[in-house]
Design an enzyme around this catalytic site. Structure first.
Site, PDB file in Angstrom:
ATOM      1  CD  GLN A 185      -3.773   7.408  -1.957  1.00 57.75           C
ATOM      2  OE1 GLN A 185      -4.409   6.410  -2.246  1.00 57.75           O
ATOM      3  NE2 GLN A 185      -4.251   8.590  -2.185  1.00 57.75           N
TER       4      GLN A 185
ATOM      5  CG  HIS B 136      -9.479   7.559  -7.812  1.00 55.04           C
ATOM      6  ND1 HIS B 136      -9.153   8.882  -7.607  1.00 55.04           N
ATOM      7  CD2 HIS B 136      -9.905   7.091  -6.603  1.00 55.04           C
ATOM      8  CE1 HIS B 136      -9.371   9.199  -6.338  1.00 55.04           C
ATOM      9  NE2 HIS B 136      -9.831   8.127  -5.709  1.00 55.04           N
TER      10      HIS B 136
ATOM     11  CE  LYS C  64     -16.773   4.208   5.109  1.00 58.38           C
ATOM     12  NZ  LYS C  64     -17.520   3.890   3.876  1.00 58.38           N
TER      13      LYS C  64
ATOM     14  CE1 TYR D 206     -11.940   9.375  -0.435  1.00 63.83           C
ATOM     15  CE2 TYR D 206     -10.587  10.673   1.066  1.00 63.83           C
ATOM     16  CZ  TYR D 206     -10.754   9.563   0.243  1.00 63.83           C
ATOM     17  OH  TYR D 206      -9.730   8.667   0.089  1.00 63.83           O
TER      18      TYR D 206
ATOM     19  CD  GLU E 253     -10.867   3.050  -5.058  1.00 61.33           C
ATOM     20  OE1 GLU E 253      -9.892   3.692  -5.512  1.00 61.33           O
ATOM     21  OE2 GLU E 253     -11.410   3.338  -3.977  1.00 61.33           O
TER      22      GLU E 253
ATOM     23  N   GLY F 272     -10.909   0.948   1.570  1.00 55.22           N
ATOM     24  CA  GLY F 272     -12.010   0.332   0.837  1.00 55.22           C
ATOM     25  C   GLY F 272     -11.544  -0.098  -0.536  1.00 55.22           C
ATOM     26  N   GLY F 273     -10.761   0.759  -1.152  1.00 48.87           N
ATOM     27  CA  GLY F 273     -10.178   0.459  -2.449  1.00 48.87           C
ATOM     28  C   GLY F 273      -8.992   1.365  -2.676  1.00 48.87           C
ATOM     29  CG  MET F 274      -4.481   2.117  -3.642  1.00 42.39           C
ATOM     30  SD  MET F 274      -4.612   3.835  -3.056  1.00 42.39           S
ATOM     31  CE  MET F 274      -3.666   4.692  -4.307  1.00 42.39           C
ATOM     32  CD  GLU F 275      -6.588   6.148  -6.114  1.00 38.69           C
ATOM     33  OE1 GLU F 275      -6.084   7.249  -5.859  1.00 38.69           O
ATOM     34  OE2 GLU F 275      -7.201   5.477  -5.242  1.00 38.69           O
TER      35      GLU F 275
ATOM     36  CD  GLN G 246      -2.555   1.645   0.068  1.00 41.35           C
ATOM     37  OE1 GLN G 246      -3.095   0.767  -0.588  1.00 41.35           O
ATOM     38  NE2 GLN G 246      -2.583   2.914  -0.277  1.00 41.35           N
TER      39      GLN G 246
END
Length: 601
Positions: A143, A301, A558, A383, A298, A270-273, A141
């Site tokens: 970011q 993005h 989250k 956001y 995502e 939740g998600g990563m683009e 991960q």
């Protein structure tokens, strides 16, 4: 009141990187790494190709890279000539900087290195921590600034790079990256990847595990553990329809494929683009497609974030605000206006809640994180407040005109990283002069630099929530839960209901609600998390056992961070220590760092 555009901060400067990317710009990486599960290390080399800025020749004597906790073995040029280098600590947040001496003839350097078993950007899972229980698992991960913990590089979104990679895996597992992936397994355990489009470094991604693949369309598919594949494919079967809707709004999809990998529950987002391979949490698999807006997010993005990127973490809202709005448009086209409106209202509800606990100075769109951990930029303002701003732009300009603006904006800044001030200049030069009666410069600056929401802002609403408001009134009047008419409620109605419950509820009512609707046993992570927060603040202790099990089994930030915070505020310090002692080892290292600070661990 809007804050001034001028301050002591240089808004072009990335305060979260030590790299000299403005003078010596790395444009391509060649990775050659071996995955060692026994040592929990990536071992190998990276060759960095760079260009020199002719206007800054006085600084060409060195290449400065970001790193964190790497073991550096050697640094050389392409001919194998060893180069002098030094490693300098620059603090807990930034890690170290690697300073390499170069001369005018050098255009590439090779760094031989190994990662730390405790690298913040990598999580090494034992077989017992996976669904299959047979094989280990690794995923990254990057970011916001964790790429530097597994690659020495210019770890700033300003420095876009292409890359090719060779990943060696010696135990029969599959490696995948944020690049074009081949569903066919190589027999020798050596995987090759190419990303020929320049991406920000926080989109560099790697995963290795017992992964199966199934297509969801001609240019999309799912990688995940075999036991989860069928349910993931069913949940995300509308992916191709989402891609087509997104293209109709913002132009052709630029990344060839949109594959996804559904990771173990410890994935912190939740998600990563990550381009060509979005990372997803299994908590999205609810069985009814109620949480697939994260897939849409995502995917969105791919235009707002991957094509047009934030130049610094202060500018994160340019990624997340436009993407959150764009997500809503995709959901509306695929699942209908009612669901889109419900999700928009729930966005506002989350924002409204966060506004009550955050200092006003931090309620602007640009995140004031220059001297802080950039993870703090990921809040409801970058956001949801930013999304409210983009929604208002649509309302002011009209959907047809606004869609034309979106297309032009993405086209103009494609494959570029921009600051808030670059966006503002674009609006003032190319947008506002064409529609002076729609939006003024004062209103634009109030939205972007002002604290909180503008005084004229009208919150979103949905007539679909009338039945929820009726139920909330009946709860106020102590009506038994079994008497509430909830037969046609969607997940989003339940989310709104839980978030709008009174702050103080009696133990009898909480027990009645739980017995009737089985909130504590819900398999929907959004519902159960919202319920836990209601229960914690009212000291409804029957939730402590399922709450503990949830925090031990799920690592999505989250959910995890707010629940620990609620427990601390409610005085459950001993329970927090007991739960965290059991749960910590299963969290991603980047989340461990944040929670250690939050919980004074």
């Amino acid at each position: 009141m809007a804050t001034s555009l001028t301050s002591s901060w240089d808004h072009q400067y990335d305060y979260h990187s030590s790299a000299n990317a403005d003078t010596v710009c790395v444009s391509h990486l060649e990775l050659n790494l071996e995955v060692d599960f026994s040592a929990k290390q990536l071992i190998g080399q990276v060759t960095l190709y760079f260009d020199l800025n002719k206007e800054s020749s006085s600084q060409h004597g060195q290449l400065i890279l970001d790193c964190r906790d790497l073991t550096l073995i050697s640094v050389s040029d392409l001919q194998g000539q060893q180069l002098d280098f030094s490693l300098v600590d620059v603090g807990d947040i930034l890690g170290q900087k690697l300073v390499i001496k170069i001369n005018q003839s050098i255009r590439a350097v090779t760094v031989h290195y190994a990662t730390s078993p405790h690298a913040q950007g990598l999580q090494w899972l034992t077989p017992e921590q996976t669904l299959g229980k047979q094989q280990p698992y690794l995923f990254s991960q990057s970011q916001p600034i964790n790429a530097r913990s597994w690659i020495p590089l210019q770890d700033t979104p300003k420095a876009r790079v292409t890359f090719d990679a060779t990943i060696k895996v010696n135990n029969g597992l599959r490696a995948v990256m944020s690049a074009l992936n081949n569903p066919q397994m190589p027999k020798d355990g050596i995987f090759h990847f190419v990303m020929d489009k320049p991406i920000p470094t926080h989109l560099l991604a790697l995963a290795v595990g017992d992964l199966a693949f199934e297509a969801t369309g001609p240019r999309s598919g799912i990688y995940t553990e075999p036991a989860m594949l069928a349910s993931a494919v069913k949940e995300f079967e509308d992916t191709e329809a989402m891609i087509k809707v997104a293209e109709s709004l913002l132009g052709p999809y630029a990344w060839q494929r949109y594959d996804m990998i559904v990771l173990p529950p410890s994935f912190p987002f939740g998600g990563m683009e990550n381009p060509m391979l979005a990372f997803m949490t299994p908590t999205l698999i609810a069985g009814d497609k109620s949480l697939v807006s994260t897939v849409a997010h995502e995917l969105a993005h791919s235009w707002t974030g991957n094509l047009v990127s934030n130049a610094t973490w202060r500018d994160l809202w340019l990624n997340e605000g436009f993407t959150t709005y764009f997500t809503n448009r995709i959901v509306e086209a695929v699942y209908g206006k009612e669901q889109a409106d419900l999700e928009w209202v729930n966005e506002y509800t989350r924002l409204e809640s966060e506004m009550q606990s955050v200092d006003l100075i931090d309620q602007t769109l640009p995140a004031n994180v220059q001297t802080r951990d950039p993870n703090q930029a990921f809040n409801r303002f970058t956001y949801d407040k930013a999304s409210m701003f983009v929604h208002e732009l649509e309302q002011r300009f009209g959907r047809e005109s606004f869609d034309a603006f979106l297309f032009q904006y993405v086209t103009h800044f494609a494959f570029k990283a921009i600051t808030t001030e670059v966006f503002m200049a674009y609006m003032l030069q190319h947008v506002l002069p064409n529609c002076p009666d729609k939006l003024s410069e004062v209103e634009l600056k109030e939205w972007v630099y002002g604290e909180g929401l503008p005084h004229w802002f009208v919150p979103p609403s949905s007539s679909s929530l009338d039945k929820v408001h009726l139920a909330l009134m009946e709860i106020e009047h102590k009506k038994p839960a079994k008497m509430l008419n909830v037969s046609d409620w969607r997940v989003h109605h339940w989310q709104y209901f839980l978030n709008q419950l009174p702050q103080v509820i009696s133990q009898e009512q909480l027990l009645d609600l739980d017995d009737t609707f089985l909130f504590s046993q819900s398999k929907n992570a959004e519902i159960v998390c919202d319920w836990f927060r209601v229960a914690i603040r009212n000291h409804y202790d029957p939730v402590l056992e399922p709450l503990s099990a949830f925090l031990i089994s799920v690592g999505r930030a989250k959910f995890v961070k707010p629940l620990y915070s609620e427990l601390l505020v409610a005085g459950y310090k001993q329970e927090v220590e007991q739960i965290y002692a059991k749960a910590r080892a299963g969290y991603h290292p980047s989340l461990q760092v944040q929670l250690d600070k939050l919980l004074s661990w």
